[in-house]
Design an enzyme around this catalytic site. Structure first.
Site, PDB file in Angstrom:
ATOM      1  N   ASP A   1       0.819  -1.219   0.000  1.00 20.66           N
ATOM      2  CA  ASP A   1       0.000   0.000   0.000  1.00 20.66           C
ATOM      3  C   ASP A   1       0.857   1.276   0.000  1.00 20.66           C
ATOM      4  O   ASP A   1       0.692   2.154   0.872  1.00 20.66           O
ATOM      5  CB  ASP A   1      -0.917   0.023   1.240  1.00 20.66           C
ATOM      6  CG  ASP A   1      -1.678  -1.273   1.436  1.00 20.66           C
ATOM      7  OD1 ASP A   1      -2.106  -1.873   0.445  1.00 20.66           O
ATOM      8  OD2 ASP A   1      -1.848  -1.686   2.602  1.00 20.66           O
TER       9      ASP A   1
ATOM     10  N   GLU B   1     -11.416  -0.160  -3.096  1.00 15.93           N
ATOM     11  CA  GLU B   1     -10.562   0.409  -2.027  1.00 15.93           C
ATOM     12  C   GLU B   1      -9.389   1.141  -2.674  1.00 15.93           C
ATOM     13  O   GLU B   1      -9.337   1.306  -3.890  1.00 15.93           O
ATOM     14  CB  GLU B   1     -10.066  -0.709  -1.100  1.00 15.93           C
ATOM     15  CG  GLU B   1      -9.189  -1.749  -1.789  1.00 15.93           C
ATOM     16  CD  GLU B   1      -8.874  -2.957  -0.916  1.00 15.93           C
ATOM     17  OE1 GLU B   1      -9.354  -3.063   0.224  1.00 15.93           O
ATOM     18  OE2 GLU B   1      -8.134  -3.831  -1.403  1.00 15.93           O
TER      19      GLU B   1
HETATM   20  O1  FUB Z   1      -3.185  -3.606   3.489  1.00 15.71           O
HETATM   21  C1  FUB Z   1      -4.474  -3.910   3.956  1.00 15.71           C
HETATM   22  C2  FUB Z   1      -5.476  -3.590   2.924  1.00 15.71           C
HETATM   23  O2  FUB Z   1      -5.239  -4.364   1.747  1.00 15.71           O
HETATM   24  C3  FUB Z   1      -5.442  -2.177   2.426  1.00 15.71           C
HETATM   25  O3  FUB Z   1      -5.987  -1.265   3.325  1.00 15.71           O
HETATM   26  C4  FUB Z   1      -6.165  -2.336   1.162  1.00 15.71           C
HETATM   27  O4  FUB Z   1      -6.100  -1.250   0.297  1.00 15.71           O
HETATM   28  C5  FUB Z   1      -5.501  -3.576   0.604  1.00 15.71           C
HETATM   29  O5  FUB Z   1      -4.284  -3.292  -0.031  1.00 15.71           O
END
Ligand code: FUB
Length: 371
Positions: free
Chosen positions: A61, A271
């Site tokens: 991320d 996301e």
């Molecule tokens: O790293 C945990 C979660 O997985 C992140 O918050 C999301 O965007 C995905 O990458």
């Protein structure tokens, strides 16, 4: 989640040595850490468009910023934990953050010591997911999602006089915050905006009434023919510690001006929100989650609406895809992650590759795999 794994079988060391040998950036771990992988095999580095920036521990991320000519990356710090994989991401059990910095792309990567630990965040209980950072008037702000004691994701803020920390957390999460993946964009006029949210494990679908509903849907609105759940955004207060307004929907439309629908899983928001500005246009980019694309939509205002344009990155190895986009030295760069080092969705590694625009401002789609 449906794991999107690459299965590998031999020892960690082999993978790490092979990867390091082929990795152009020199890495330096300034805090003692065990070697990264534990149960992995040799991944052929030649298969990948770019190589992991750090091999000493796992990172994901990546939120990149250029401050005073230097590149700072704020990643998640992935760790191996006992929790089995599930559709709500319980296996992402991260407990702290470490900042990476580089003087140049392709140069030495410095991995700084722990910048913030969950034990030092009074309201947070677990799962320190994808962070971002901002700078204003000589103070650096680290924004991060974590589950509170009730199991609801909230977004916290922590401050430091150094871009690499250590950061001191505010005692409470940002008032009115919920869900995950904060990304803070500062416009040319100095105003900052936070974009955030995520469905499934990110709990956006459990926050539709203004209060977290632990019994809410485990996926999304469960209405494929209706507009998809929208990511959220809010202007930040002058002191960067609060929302200056109630979060509102980020509208993502198709080219005929209709909202992207919940069933349109190749294009709907899942996301990993990010905002950048190129030639006066606002580029809102995000992950489509279960279809594994990084995509983008453009608009004329930080508030949107944004019109879907296309893909930035084809699926990487690993279930998740998450990125940032930053300009450095007059060129544009995509920071992203995959699971090259581990072959395991919960243990990721951050990378960078150049991003190119077409003459009309559209982004050339990147394939993270060479073979
Ligand atoms: O790293 C945990 C979660 O997985 C992140 O918050 C999301 O965007 C995905 O990458």
């Amino acid at each position: 989640m449906i794991p999107f794994k690459t299965l590998m079988t031999s020892a960690a060391l082999v993978a790490l040595v092979a990867t390091a040998a082929c990795s152009s950036p020199e890495t330096q771990d300034t805090a003692a850490q065990p070697a990264a992988a534990t149960d992995t095999a040799k991944a052929d580095p030649a298969r990948y468009l770019s190589q992991p920036l750090v091999t000493e521990f796992y990172t994901a991320d990546p939120s990149a910023h250029v401050w005073d000519g230097k590149i700072y990356i704020y990643p998640s710090h992935d760790i191996d934990g006992p929790t089995p994989e599930d559709d709500l991401g319980a296996h992402f059990e991260m407990r702290d953050y470490r900042v990476l910095s580089m003087d140049s792309i392709g140069g030495k990567v410095t991995a700084h010591p722990v910048a913030l630990d969950v034990k030092d965040v009074p309201w947070a209980d677990r799962q320190m997911w994808a962070p971002d950072a901002a700078r204003k008037n000589g103070t650096y702000y680290l924004y991060f999602p974590a589950k509170d004691k009730q199991g609801a994701f909230r977004i916290g803020v922590a401050t430091s006089k150094s871009p690499v920390g250590p950061f001191k957390a505010a005692p409470q999460p940002i008032k009115g915050s919920f869900s995950i993946d904060p990304a803070v964009f500062t416009d040319d006029d100095g105003k900052s905006y936070m974009y955030f949210g995520g469905i499934w494990g990110g709990q956006l679908q459990r926050n539709t009434t203004g209060t977290y509903d632990p019994e809410g849907s485990k996926t999304d609105l469960e209405a494929p023919d209706k507009p998809a759940l929208a990511p959220k955004m809010a202007a930040m207060s002058d002191d960067m510690m609060e929302f200056a307004e109630t979060p509102r929907d980020v509208q993502i439309l198709d080219k005929s001006g209709k909202p992207i629908l919940g069933g349109d899983t190749d294009r709907r928001f899942f996301e990993a929100a990010w905002m950048h500005k190129y030639n006066g246009k606002y580029y809102f980019s995000y992950s489509t989650g279960d279809t594994h694309y990084l995509v983008y939509a453009t608009g004329d205002s930080p508030y949107g609406p944004f019109t879907y344009q296309g893909r930035i990155l084809e699926p990487t190895e690993g279930w998740t895809s998450h990125h940032s986009i930053a300009e450095w030295d007059g060129r544009w760069w995509l920071f992203y992650h995959d699971t090259q080092l581990s072959g395991t969705t919960r243990l990721r590694n951050v990378k960078v590759t150049e991003l190119f625009y077409n003459a009309d401002g559209t982004i050339k789609t990147i394939n993270p795999m060479l073979k």
